[in-house]
Design a protein around this motif. Structure first.
Motif, mmCIF file in Angstrom:
data_model
loop_
_atom_site.group_PDB
_atom_site.id
_atom_site.type_symbol
_atom_site.label_atom_id
_atom_site.label_comp_id
_atom_site.label_asym_id
_atom_site.label_seq_id
_atom_site.Cartn_x
_atom_site.Cartn_y
_atom_site.Cartn_z
ATOM 1 N N GLU A 231 -8.810 72.237 41.661
ATOM 2 C CA GLU A 231 -7.487 72.345 42.275
ATOM 3 C C GLU A 231 -7.285 71.364 43.423
ATOM 4 N N THR A 232 -8.351 70.805 43.944
ATOM 5 C CA THR A 232 -8.200 69.900 45.084
ATOM 6 C C THR A 232 -8.629 68.486 44.695
ATOM 7 N N PHE A 233 -9.937 68.245 44.680
ATOM 8 C CA PHE A 233 -10.447 66.898 44.484
ATOM 9 C C PHE A 233 -10.035 66.300 43.137
ATOM 10 N N LEU A 234 -10.257 67.068 42.066
ATOM 11 C CA LEU A 234 -10.020 66.518 40.727
ATOM 12 C C LEU A 234 -8.537 66.235 40.506
ATOM 13 N N ILE A 235 -7.684 67.144 40.958
ATOM 14 C CA ILE A 235 -6.243 66.940 40.787
ATOM 15 C C ILE A 235 -5.767 65.792 41.663
ATOM 16 N N ALA A 236 -6.311 65.673 42.864
ATOM 17 C CA ALA A 236 -5.923 64.570 43.753
ATOM 18 C C ALA A 236 -6.239 63.227 43.096
ATOM 19 N N GLN A 237 -7.424 63.138 42.504
ATOM 20 C CA GLN A 237 -7.861 61.897 41.863
ATOM 21 C C GLN A 237 -7.002 61.611 40.615
ATOM 22 N N ARG A 238 -6.712 62.651 39.854
ATOM 23 C CA ARG A 238 -5.857 62.467 38.670
ATOM 24 C C ARG A 238 -4.444 62.053 39.070
ATOM 25 N N ASN A 239 -3.945 62.649 40.154
ATOM 26 C CA ASN A 239 -2.576 62.330 40.565
ATOM 27 C C ASN A 239 -2.432 60.881 40.988
ATOM 28 N N VAL A 240 -3.457 60.339 41.645
ATOM 29 C CA VAL A 240 -3.392 58.921 42.013
ATOM 30 C C VAL A 240 -3.290 58.084 40.730
ATOM 31 N N LEU A 241 -4.128 58.386 39.743
ATOM 32 C CA LEU A 241 -4.084 57.636 38.486
ATOM 33 C C LEU A 241 -2.734 57.808 37.780
ATOM 34 N N ARG A 242 -2.197 59.030 37.828
ATOM 35 C CA ARG A 242 -0.893 59.255 37.181
ATOM 36 C C ARG A 242 0.186 58.425 37.848
ATOM 37 N N ARG A 243 0.158 58.368 39.187
ATOM 38 C CA ARG A 243 1.195 57.586 39.889
ATOM 39 C C ARG A 243 1.030 56.094 39.620
ATOM 40 N N ILE A 244 -0.218 55.642 39.478
ATOM 41 C CA ILE A 244 -0.457 54.232 39.100
ATOM 42 C C ILE A 244 0.206 53.947 37.752
ATOM 43 N N LEU A 245 0.045 54.880 36.800
ATOM 44 C CA LEU A 245 0.650 54.694 35.479
ATOM 45 C C LEU A 245 2.174 54.802 35.548
ATOM 46 N N ASP A 246 2.678 55.722 36.359
ATOM 47 C CA ASP A 246 4.144 55.850 36.498
ATOM 48 C C ASP A 246 4.750 54.558 37.031
ATOM 49 N N ARG A 247 4.126 53.989 38.052
ATOM 50 C CA ARG A 247 4.684 52.757 38.618
ATOM 51 C C ARG A 247 4.606 51.620 37.594
ATOM 52 N N ALA A 248 3.514 51.584 36.816
ATOM 53 C CA ALA A 248 3.391 50.562 35.777
ATOM 54 C C ALA A 248 4.505 50.733 34.744
ATOM 55 N N ASP A 249 4.821 51.997 34.440
ATOM 56 C CA ASP A 249 5.882 52.271 33.477
ATOM 57 C C ASP A 249 7.222 51.769 34.013
ATOM 58 N N GLU A 250 7.487 52.026 35.304
ATOM 59 C CA GLU A 250 8.747 51.556 35.904
ATOM 60 C C GLU A 250 8.849 50.027 35.846
ATOM 61 N N ARG A 251 7.713 49.356 35.918
ATOM 62 C CA ARG A 251 7.722 47.883 35.846
ATOM 63 C C ARG A 251 7.730 47.396 34.392
ATOM 64 N N GLY A 252 7.743 48.320 33.436
ATOM 65 C CA GLY A 252 7.752 47.939 32.027
ATOM 66 C C GLY A 252 6.394 47.489 31.503
ATOM 67 N N GLU A 253 5.314 47.938 32.185
ATOM 68 C CA GLU A 253 3.985 47.498 31.751
ATOM 69 C C GLU A 253 3.326 48.435 30.723
ATOM 70 N N LEU A 254 3.911 49.614 30.512
ATOM 71 C CA LEU A 254 3.288 50.569 29.582
ATOM 72 C C LEU A 254 3.958 50.568 28.219
ATOM 73 N N ARG A 255 3.159 50.821 27.191
ATOM 74 C CA ARG A 255 3.722 51.082 25.865
ATOM 75 C C ARG A 255 4.501 52.391 25.932
ATOM 76 N N PRO A 256 5.559 52.539 25.135
ATOM 77 C CA PRO A 256 6.329 53.791 25.185
ATOM 78 C C PRO A 256 5.470 55.004 24.808
ATOM 79 N N ASP A 257 4.559 54.822 23.863
ATOM 80 C CA ASP A 257 3.754 55.959 23.401
ATOM 81 C C ASP A 257 2.377 55.994 24.063
#
Lengths: 204, 204
Positions: free
Chosen positions: B132-158
């Motif tokens: 609930e703390t460490f693991l989710i914090a680490q996952r959330n950073v990675l998720r936000r990295i992917l979200d920002r990449a998506d906003e820049r059009g760097e991710l595949r749709p699927d």
């Protein structure tokens, strides 16, 4: 002083004492149960003997230390539960092997596996024996699966085989040890279809 | 009876006792050192107090149990060592975050991290607080990295984002806990270039 090379196998039978394979299995089963309950560090030959209703000498006649007993138990379990598949396709082989491995880790012996893996970082001798037996055996099966796929023309020429082998193990162990998410067939399918086949497969 | 929700933070200061942040840090450092030496199960508030040359009451005024102390220590360490990068590219962000994470795991506090991770399967309360703390914090950073990449059009749709997040953690933890192979920059580069970018990146 040279580190002795770990032999992997139980001792050769003593003169006049024919080996009883089913007795060995019962002793390994006892070792597994004790390890699941108390972990590797707290496991004693006495506790294994008591669990198997055997004398301590009976155990020491077969394995010279708890390290020998535990590693031999793992090696036997792996050999029994991680048969090498040969389905004729990379996807089929990966799916079959990783399903068996996932079932092995999440089944009744999963608790002992967790205890063992959790203690590897603090038990250098156990870690090196574990790497030389169980971990290499598991990697070798995956390597042969990739070799056969290559012979059938299923691999890209530059396929990062080492990374594929490493990730296959990592994906399962991470769920077992960290997240607690299920090691089920849908997960194995996702690892194979989304990760491993695109990583090494020809024309992906 | 409902399981109490883990609060994550140290207790609010008691009346008339102003909090001393540097004292908290010294106590967390002591907790880390004790955990690296004896592991979570064997850690006691007494041992942490002795290491920090503090009274046990001083510790209990800040954390109500060893679980609180250990999880708060991990959370603080993670916040200090796992800053969220924003380099402007998916490759840059992944490389920066995973390099920090690899250094964090293989650095001086790696021993305590290993001890903690190794005990998760046998300590359900610790495991759930850790998730609930460490693991989710680490996952959330990675998720936000992917979200920002998506906003820049760097991710595949699927793009299988969940799998990318899971594999990033799995690849590092597997080396730490199982194989003992180095968590170095060449390895991080291979994970990013061979696995993560092809898995989620547009036009890979």
């Amino acid at each position: 002083m040279a580190t002795p090379v770990y032999s992997g196998a139980p001792r050769a039978p003593q003169r006049g004492r024919p080996r009883d394979a089913s007795r060995d299995d019962a002793l390994r089963q006892a070792a597994l149960e004790v390890m699941a309950e108390v972990g590797y560090r707290a496991l004693t030959m006495d506790a294994v003997a008591a669990r198997a209703r055997a004398g301590k000498a009976t155990i020491y006649r077969r394995w010279e230390s708890k390290l020998d007993l535990v590693i031999d138990t793992c090696t036997h379990l792996a050999a029994e539960n991680l048969a090498e598949p040969d389905t004729g396709s990379l996807a089929g082989d990966l799916r079959e092997f990783l399903s068996s491995f996932a079932a092995f880790l999440s089944g009744p012996i999963g608790k002992a596996a967790q205890a063992l893996v959790g203690e590897l970082p603090h038990e250098p001798e156990l870690a090196s024996a574990f790497r030389e037996t169980f971990l290499i055996a598991q990697r070798n099966v995956l390597r042969r699966i990739l070799d056969r796929a290559d012979e059938r023309g299923e691999l890209r020429p530059d396929a990062p085989r080492g990374m594929a082998v490493e990730l296959a193990g990592a994906a399962l162990i991470y769920r077992l040890m960290l997240t607690g998410d299920p090691l089920d067939l849908p997960f194995v399918d996702r690892v194979v279809d989304q990760v491993l086949l695109p990583l090494v497969g020809e024309g992906q």
